[in-house]
Design a protein around this motif. Structure first.
Motif, PDB file in Angstrom:
ATOM      1  N   ASP A 167       0.715   3.981  -3.025  1.00 40.69           N
ATOM      2  CA  ASP A 167       0.494   5.413  -2.785  1.00 40.69           C
ATOM      3  C   ASP A 167       1.586   6.255  -3.437  1.00 40.69           C
ATOM      4  OD1 ASP A 167      -1.763   4.805  -1.346  1.00 40.69           O
ATOM      5  OD2 ASP A 167      -0.830   5.060   0.627  1.00 40.69           O
TER       6      ASP A 167
ATOM      7  N   ALA B 151      -4.128  -3.462  -1.922  1.00 34.81           N
ATOM      8  CA  ALA B 151      -3.157  -2.406  -1.634  1.00 34.81           C
ATOM      9  C   ALA B 151      -3.447  -1.113  -2.392  1.00 34.81           C
ATOM     10  CB  ALA B 151      -1.748  -2.894  -1.965  1.00 34.81           C
ATOM     11  N   GLY B 152      -4.365  -1.170  -3.350  1.00 35.59           N
ATOM     12  CA  GLY B 152      -4.750   0.048  -4.059  1.00 35.59           C
ATOM     13  C   GLY B 152      -4.109   0.244  -5.417  1.00 35.59           C
TER      14      GLY B 152
ATOM     15  N   ARG C 257       0.838  -1.208   0.000  1.00 40.05           N
ATOM     16  CA  ARG C 257       0.000   0.000   0.000  1.00 40.05           C
ATOM     17  C   ARG C 257       0.870   1.255   0.000  1.00 40.05           C
ATOM     18  NH1 ARG C 257      -3.337  -1.392   4.054  1.00 40.05           N
ATOM     19  NH2 ARG C 257      -4.723  -2.456   2.588  1.00 40.05           N
TER      20      ARG C 257
END
Length: 377
Positions: A92, A166-167, A88
């Motif tokens: 980001d 985790a995006g 993650r």
């Protein structure tokens, strides 16, 4: 901006509906810079944040889907849920420039590092000795059992699930560079006599099973469009190794499986030719010709200047992955957009290393790599 570079900054919409703001991709590059527990380091976070502004898509360096699939020292891991917070953190950073970010997933196969694998054991499609590379020693790998093959396939799906949690906006499967997926696809490295080897159909079985597992995982877990790309090396140098005719069939099957793009990893996108080339056509020309618009084509390979990228796009490339030049020029896109392409560096200046925010471990690798990078005072 010079108008001859307009094509670089045209938007591009993938068939799943995700639109990239331009055709320039941050190529997947190993940083050798994780923490010792294989989590993302603060240095890696800074490295990505420094380079993701302006590009249309970001692909991370590779991460191993099983403990015995590690191909590089200090390579961040994704084989267990305990790594999701680390992933993650990377997602980001990779998305901080506003572009979608993909996690590149792989198993190093016969190029895994025995010093870092459980019990020092390296596995592959078959027990065929490998040549040493700049990063991995020569080893005699152990042939995977049928049950273990199913475990690896499942591991690719599980790592895709972690990427979703985790995006990340997608995954790229690394089926190139002689790693495990290519070990199975290769007629040289796959000498199995069961359903996982022998004929072209059987050699395709493992990579296509991985693709299907990932597709099933995306369908089950993704709540929005999720990009799925596949990276290939078109052929192999060995006598009896992989050749373009087999690669064409892999590409056909990937298109049938509905991947979002095919990514050709080339030494030089503009000039590299097949091992057994009979004419003047490059890999890029041949692949673009064979695909004939059926799926977007990405390529990476020694594209340093905007002229290089523009030429590749003119040859029919959909997306251009730039790597080394982003290491040397974190603001590469900004330089091109502001008409400052003459200021693009073609060497790393030792006096500017701190400005480049290169992780110390990566800088050490670069300095030890000989001709890989040009270094100036």
């Amino acid at each position: 901006m010079n108008t001859k570079y307009n094509s670089l900054f045209e938007s591009f919409t993938l068939k799943n509906g995700i639109t990239l703001k331009n055709r320039v991709v941050m190529a997947p590059m190993t940083t050798w810079s994780s923490n010792d527990d294989y989590t993302i380091s603060d240095d890696e976070v800074k490295y990505y944040k420094k380079r993701v502004n302006g590009v249309g898509l970001v692909i991370t360096g590779c991460t191993h889907v099983q403990p015995n699939g590690i191909g590089f020292t200090n390579e961040f891991a994704a084989y267990d849920d305990k790594f999701i917070p680390s992933l993650r953190k990377l997602a980001d950073a990779a998305k901080s420039g506003g572009a979608p970010a993909l996690l590149q997933i792989f198993h190093a196969g016969n190029k895994a590092l025995p010093s870092l694998t459980p019990d020092g054991e390296v596995v592959s499609s078959s027990a065929i000795e490998t040549e040493a590379t700049g990063f991995a020693p020569s080893v005699l790998p152990r042939e995977l059992s049928r049950d273990e093959i199913m475990e690896v396939i499942h591991a690719f799906g599980e790592t895709t699930r972690r990427a979703i949690e985790a995006g990340f906006d997608g995954v790229e499967v690394h089926g190139a560079h002689g790693f495990l997926l290519q070990n199975f696809f290769s007629p040289f490295f796959n000498s199995r006599e069961d359903e996982w080897g022998g004929s072209l159909e059987n050699r395709l079985r493992f990579p296509l099973a991985v693709v299907q597992e990932i597709k099933n995982t995306i369908k089950k877990h993704a709540t929005k469009p999720f990009i799925f790309g596949y990276r290939i090396s078109p052929d192999e140098n060995q006598e009896g190794g992989l050749r373009m005719k087999d690669t064409y069939e892999l590409i056909n099957r990937l298109i049938e499986a509905d991947v979002d793009y095919v990514h050709a990893s080339l030494a030089d996108a503009l000039s590299s030719k097949p091992v057994d080339s009979q004419d003047e056509k490059t890999y890029l020309e041949l692949i673009v010709e064979h695909i004939n618009g059926r799926v977007p084509v990405m390529a990476a390979g020694s594209m340093v200047t905007p002229d290089d990228v523009g030429t590749a796009l003119d040859m029919g490339l959909s997306l251009a992955a730039v790597g080394h030049t982003l290491i040397m020029n974190p603001d590469w896109v900004e330089k091109v957009q502001n008409g400052k392409e003459a200021r693009i560096e073609t060497a790393i200046k030792t006096s500017k290393v701190s400005e480049l925010e290169l992780p110390e471990k990566l800088w050490n690798i670069i300095q030890a790599s000989g001709p890989w990078f040009k270094i100036e005072e």
